[in-house]
Design an enzyme around this catalytic site. Structure first.
Site, short mmCIF file in Angstrom:
data_model
loop_
_atom_site.label_atom_id
_atom_site.label_comp_id
_atom_site.label_asym_id
_atom_site.label_seq_id
_atom_site.Cartn_x
_atom_site.Cartn_y
_atom_site.Cartn_z
N CYS A 5 -4.97 0.61 -5.76
CA CYS A 5 -3.96 -0.37 -4.86
C CYS A 5 -2.67 0.03 -4.15
CB CYS A 5 -3.64 -1.92 -5.43
SG CYS A 5 -3.14 -2.87 -3.62
N THR A 6 -2.42 0.08 -3.27
CA THR A 6 -1.50 1.33 -2.70
C THR A 6 0.33 -0.08 -3.21
OG1 THR A 6 -1.46 0.10 -0.46
CG2 THR A 6 -2.15 1.81 -0.71
N HIS A 7 0.20 -1.36 -3.73
CA HIS A 7 1.06 -1.80 -4.33
C HIS A 7 1.44 -1.32 -5.62
CE1 HIS A 7 0.67 -4.25 -0.66
NE2 HIS A 7 1.62 -4.73 -1.46
N TYR A 55 -5.03 -8.88 1.16
CA TYR A 55 -6.04 -8.79 2.31
C TYR A 55 -7.20 -8.59 0.76
CZ TYR A 55 -4.75 -6.21 6.41
OH TYR A 55 -4.48 -5.82 7.75
N GLY A 56 -6.91 -8.14 -0.97
CA GLY A 56 -7.39 -8.07 -1.62
C GLY A 56 -8.26 -9.69 -2.51
N CYS A 86 -4.85 2.02 2.04
CA CYS A 86 -5.11 0.15 1.52
C CYS A 86 -6.47 0.90 1.22
CB CYS A 86 -5.49 -0.77 2.92
SG CYS A 86 -5.75 -2.25 2.21
N ASN A 87 -6.10 0.33 -0.17
CA ASN A 87 -7.48 0.35 -1.14
C ASN A 87 -8.25 -0.22 -1.00
OD1 ASN A 87 -6.77 2.51 -3.61
ND2 ASN A 87 -5.53 1.81 -2.85
N THR A 88 -8.36 -1.79 -0.30
CA THR A 88 -9.12 -3.23 -0.33
C THR A 88 -9.59 -2.86 0.94
OG1 THR A 88 -7.53 -4.50 -1.43
CG2 THR A 88 -9.10 -5.57 0.22
N ASP A 97 -1.75 -1.33 6.20
CA ASP A 97 -2.03 -1.41 4.80
C ASP A 97 -2.05 -2.46 4.87
OD1 ASP A 97 -1.56 -1.36 1.60
OD2 ASP A 97 0.26 -1.68 2.18
N SER A 98 -1.90 -3.67 4.67
CA SER A 98 -1.80 -5.61 4.32
C SER A 98 -0.11 -4.90 3.89
CB SER A 98 -2.68 -5.39 3.16
OG SER A 98 -1.84 -5.73 2.36
N GLU A 100 5.29 -6.56 -4.09
CA GLU A 100 5.90 -7.47 -2.58
C GLU A 100 7.53 -7.83 -3.28
OE1 GLU A 100 4.57 -7.92 1.10
OE2 GLU A 100 2.98 -6.85 -0.20
#
Ligand code: DGL
Length: 274
Positions: free
Chosen positions: A186-188, A44-45, A75-77, A12-13, A154
């Protein structure tokens, strides 16, 4: 030589992919895991597809150098723009989060109105929109980028007045369109689930694509007889391109376990694919 005892690799980012790792730990409790978080280059998005493809190829090459038996693009992006490139470059199976998340949403919706929230990159790629309409042409998809959610996650602002303000701002337009299902694309975002569910209310089903992705990983490993049957405690290694103190603090809170093996990897030491 990869065996059933080899680890699963996820990248992931940043910290968000831990929401996918958490589901893998839950559903595949015997598996060793190598997690790569590109904390030096998050987000990354907001970056171009070419840049995200380059970063993803590097992350996947790093994971292969660690001997992983399966790569999950957590990571979805990156899944939206780089899945095919990473699959082509890898001698191990590679799965992303978009297809499993889209299938889970199509199965969950009752009124055929699905919302998707994600980064600018994911929304603009139309990856979810296309995956959902390929599965069910009668389902309408409303997509909304929520760029500030990444920073809030984050920072660990899971349930926080600031997160609630932005959640209302981003989600009200979708709720006004009567969505009954919302993909946390989005994984976040699963890290912010307490705030997101409060704003959406009980009538909206939240889809965390990490759950369906971990299920897909389980089926894939079972089918290829690569599931780890060892009963010894699994080993979890975390490699970060930068070391924000928050990664460990927020990660431990989110996973509910200590992150013992966190390593720094220098960007210059990553496999050079450019
Ligand atoms: N976690 C990433 C995703 O799932 C994106 C966050 C970012 O780097 O912008 O899309």
């Amino acid at each position: 030589m990869r065996t059933r005892f080899s680890p699963i690799g996820l990248f992931d980012s940043g910290i968000g992919g831990l929401s996918v790792a958490r589901q893998v730990m839950r559903m595949l409790p015997n598996e060793n895991i190598v997690y790569f978080g590109d904390t030096a280059r998050v987000p990354y998005g907001t970056k171009s597809p070419e840049t995200v493809i380059g970063y993803s190829l590097q992350a996947a090459a790093f994971l292969r150098s660690q001997g992983v038996k399966l790569i999950i693009i957590a990571c979805n992006t990156a899944s939206a723009v780089a899945l095919q490139a990473v699959q082509l470059a890898s001698e191990v199976p590679v799965i992303g989060v978009i297809q499993p998340g889209a299938a889970a949403a199509v199965a969950a919706t009752r009124n055929g109105r699905v919302g998707v929230i994600g980064t600018q990159g994911t929304v603009q790629s139309l990856a979810y929109q296309n995956a959902i309409t390929d599965l069910s042409c009668s389902t309408s998809v409303l997509a909304q980028p929520c760029p500030l959610f990444v920073t809030l996650a984050e920072e660990g602002h899971t349930y926080h007045p600031g997160t609630l303000i932005f959640a209302r701002e981003y989600l009200h337009p979708l709720l006004r369109q009567s969505i009954d299902t919302l993909i946390l694309g989005c994984t976040h975002y699963p890290l912010l689930q307490p705030s997101i569910s409060e704003v959406c209310g009980p009538a909206v089903t939240l889809i965390d694509p990490g759950i369906a992705t971990a299920q897909e990983a389980l089926h894939l490993l079972e089918h290829s007889e690569m599931r780890n049957s060892s009963t010894s405690l699994p080993r979890y290694e975390y490699y970060l391109t930068d070391l924000p103190l928050k990664f460990i603090e927020v990660g431990e809170r989110f996973l509910g376990r200590k992150l013992d093996h966190v390593h720094r990897v220098q960007l210059d030491d990553l496999p050079n694919i450019f």
